[in-house]
Design a protein around this motif. Structure first.
Motif, mmCIF file in Angstrom:
data_model
loop_
_atom_site.group_PDB
_atom_site.id
_atom_site.type_symbol
_atom_site.label_atom_id
_atom_site.label_comp_id
_atom_site.label_asym_id
_atom_site.label_seq_id
_atom_site.Cartn_x
_atom_site.Cartn_y
_atom_site.Cartn_z
ATOM 1 N N ILE A 109 2.947 -1.124 -4.426
ATOM 2 C CA ILE A 109 3.717 -1.207 -4.597
ATOM 3 C C ILE A 109 3.739 -2.882 -4.696
ATOM 4 O O ILE A 109 2.605 -3.286 -4.188
ATOM 5 N N ASN A 110 4.368 -3.979 -5.272
ATOM 6 C CA ASN A 110 4.385 -4.972 -5.267
ATOM 7 C C ASN A 110 4.339 -5.372 -3.961
ATOM 8 O O ASN A 110 3.384 -6.315 -3.486
ATOM 9 N N CYS B 37 -2.328 -1.504 -10.121
ATOM 10 C CA CYS B 37 -2.227 -0.692 -10.377
ATOM 11 C C CYS B 37 -3.958 0.133 -10.596
ATOM 12 O O CYS B 37 -3.919 -0.306 -11.731
#
Length: 287
Positions: A146-147, A121
């Protein structure tokens, strides 16, 4: 430079990056690639990257996988002379999150790595700091990611870089692997290759099915050894014309048999009716 000045959907080239490239000497020996995972929740991407880099290539790779680095360990890694760093973890405006604190890349006097993917991020500022300290080019994020989406983009980037695509082309293709792809951008010199393509160009196919026939459009990207003005012969069907690279080449219409034969020649990235895949994964008989 603040994140607000980062280009969205474009790249941030700097004079420093090109100077860094000119000051580098050719690296002899193995191609040094380091995968670092400082986030246990993203072990999937670490494992995928470890499998991809160097796979199926008759090249001298030295792939190192590390995890849960301290600030001093990460500092030493950034100062080492590796060709590429694939970083997976947490980054914010204060720096790289490590097991014992935070490492701010703006505090580094020099960076030895040539190129990088900071799959974390808000990695733009830290990526720019790496360029200012000596790196040539890299891929960074402009906001939180997001992962699951980051894993898809990271895997695609690893596969494309491993096939000889320069950073900019790999990012342009990998962006479409996730809805968060627009949050990734390029800093520095995007023409740098981590791995040389098997020829002077890296090739990408766009295929549209039309009943029992298929329209195939090759797109070529110059490798660092090829350069603008190079020549390419697609050799699709009975096509033997020579074209300048890079960019889109003339489309050809193929039968199912011809398509199967061409896809079997080399494992290249493909958009098949708008869906990303690889030529070796396509079952032509089912189309």
């Amino acid at each position: 430079m603040g994140r607000d000045e980062a280009p969205i959907g474009a790249s941030k080239a700097t004079v420093t990056a090109f100077r860094n490239k000119l000051e580098r000497t050719a690296t002899e020996g193995d191609i040094g690639i380091t995968v670092v995972c400082n986030d246990a929740e993203m072990d999937e991407e670490r494992d995928l990257a470890d499998e991809v880099y160097g796979s199926g290539r008759d090249l001298p790779f030295d792939v190192t996988v590390q995890h849960e680095l301290t600030t001093e360990e990460l500092r030493a890694l950034l100062e080492s002379e590796a060709q590429f760093l694939h970083y997976i973890g947490h980054i914010d405006e204060s720096g790289f999150k490590c097991v014992d604190g935070t490492l701010d890349a703006t505090d580094l006097d020099s960076v030895g790595i040539e190129a990088f993917l900071l799959n974390a991020c808000q990695s733009y500022q830290q990526g720019m700091a790496l360029i200012e300290a000596g790196a040539i080019g890299g891929v960074v994020t402009l906001s939180d990611v997001i992962n699951s989406g980051a894993v898809r983009v990271g895997k695609a980037m690893a596969q494309l870089l491993n096939r000889g695509f320069p950073l900019s082309a790999a990012l342009n293709i990998a962006r479409d692997r996730s809805i968060i792809g627009g949050q990734y951008t390029l800093v520095g010199d995007g023409t740098i290759n981590i791995v040389q393509a098997e020829s002077d160009v890296a090739v990408f196919f766009e295929i549209e099915s039309e009943g029992n026939s298929f329209e195939l459009t090759p797109r070529t990207y110059n490798s660092s050894s090829g350069g603008i003005g190079g020549l390419v012969i697609p050799r699709l069907s009975d096509q033997n014309e020579t074209y300048l690279s890079s960019g889109a080449l003339p489309s050809v219409t193929l039968t199912k048999t011809e398509l199967e034969r061409n896809l079997a020649l080399e494992n290249v990235p493909v958009y098949l009716d708008g869906q990303f895949t690889w030529s070796y994964e396509i079952d032509v008989s089912s189309l």
